[in-house]
Design an enzyme around this catalytic site. Structure first.
Site, short mmCIF file in Angstrom:
data_model
loop_
_atom_site.label_atom_id
_atom_site.label_comp_id
_atom_site.label_asym_id
_atom_site.label_seq_id
_atom_site.Cartn_x
_atom_site.Cartn_y
_atom_site.Cartn_z
CG HIS A 4 -1.77 -1.04 1.25
ND1 HIS A 4 -2.86 -1.35 0.06
CD2 HIS A 4 -2.17 -2.14 2.01
CE1 HIS A 4 -3.63 -2.29 0.29
NE2 HIS A 4 -3.07 -2.90 1.50
CD GLN A 56 -1.68 -8.73 5.97
OE1 GLN A 56 -0.63 -8.55 5.56
NE2 GLN A 56 -2.55 -7.73 6.25
CD GLU A 93 -4.99 -8.90 3.90
OE1 GLU A 93 -4.94 -7.95 4.49
OE2 GLU A 93 -3.94 -9.27 3.47
CG ASP A 151 -8.15 -5.99 3.29
OD1 ASP A 151 -8.77 -5.32 2.57
OD2 ASP A 151 -6.84 -5.84 3.17
#
Length: 289
Positions: A79, A183, A185, A211
């Protein structure tokens, strides 16, 4: 040759290069200890807290973050559109060169950009986080790309070879020194949390609350990603992860209260540097008024 007027004897200068064969190369010293950076996150952390710098491309920001007693620096390539992947080697070297260097945890742009894992590792990353992992098969692919044989299929790049002078490459030591996180999410990832955590080669599972809140339909609520359903889900998944003998982490806003208090015993927590800047600025303005 003309002899100078000084009493010192005159010695003609010949560059060393002219006295050696054109293909001469100094022999590299052979050390019994491979020169692999030992600054890995796990298993060294217990209740660790890293910081996500507001701008990973700003040297002064990185230097300030290194000067603070955080456990590691979180470099987010997923991001941070203004931060190209090509800047990663210089960023990692800058962090290592600080008076108080910190381990760096690098999150690559996404699970569908597996070549970026190789790029990050060849850039010197020792700690990786791969986002949006929803199945054990996806976690296994990540391990395969990140690990040298026989644990995976990572290739030996010229940069890795040059670091060791072309001598025997300690690939097994590189496998040991890599901390690899995935991760979770998504809703699918929640249901597969135990099998993802059980994947050999995965060292920790990071739970992405934003998320998860979006997938659970509560991200637009007043509490947002700090919604009680999200916190409860994160805690339930963490128990599955710990049952597999793996470490767990998530995003935190505080360690002494709120959601941070619930996650305080996680090993790989990440705090938002931008939030700290805003909170500090607001506290200053409140005190001034």
């Amino acid at each position: 040759f003309d002899i100078p007027s000084s009493s010192a004897p005159y010695v003609p200068f010949f560059p060393l290069r002219t006295l050696l064969p054109y293909n001469f190369r100094p022999k590299q010293p052979q050390s019994p200890l491979p020169r692999v950076n030992p600054m890995r996150i796990l298993p060294n952390l217990t209740r660790g807290v890293g910081i996500l710098p507001p701008s990973p491309s700003c040297p002064s920001t990185l230097a300030l973050c290194c000067s603070l007693p955080f456990s590691f620096i979180f470099i987010d390539l997923e991001h941070s559109p203004q931060y190209p992947l090509s800047n990663l080697p210089s960023t990692l070297n800058f962090i290592k060169a600080q008076p108080s260097p910190k381990p760096a945890l690098v999150r690559i742009p996404g699970k569908d950009s597996l070549p970026n894992i190789q790029h990050a590792l060849d850039s010197g990353a020792q700690n990786l986080l791969i986002p949006m992992i929803s199945t054990q098969e996806e976690a296994q692919r990540v391990v395969s790309v990140a690990k040298f044989p026989p644990l995976g299929s990572r290739g030996c790049a010229s940069s890795f070879w040059n670091d060791f002078g072309g001598a025997g490459l300690p690939t097994s030591k590189a496998n040991e020194d890599l901390t690899l996180g995935v991760q979770i999410e998504t809703l699918e990832g929640i249901s597969n949390a135990a099998s993802i955590a059980a994947t050999p080669g995965v060292d920790f599972v990071f739970l992405g609350p934003v998320d998860l809140a979006s997938a659970m339909g509560v991200v637009e609520s007043e509490a947002g990603w700090r919604h009680e359903d999200v916190i409860r889900t994160v805690l339930e998944i963490s128990e599955c992860v710990k049952a597999e003998g793996k470490s767990v982490g998530t995003l935190v806003t505080a360690l002494d209260g709120g959601d941070g208090g619930a996650f305080a015993d996680f090993e790989v927590n990440v705090a938002l540097g931008s939030q700290m800047f805003v909170s500090g600025a607001q506290a200053f303005l409140d005190a001034k008024n």
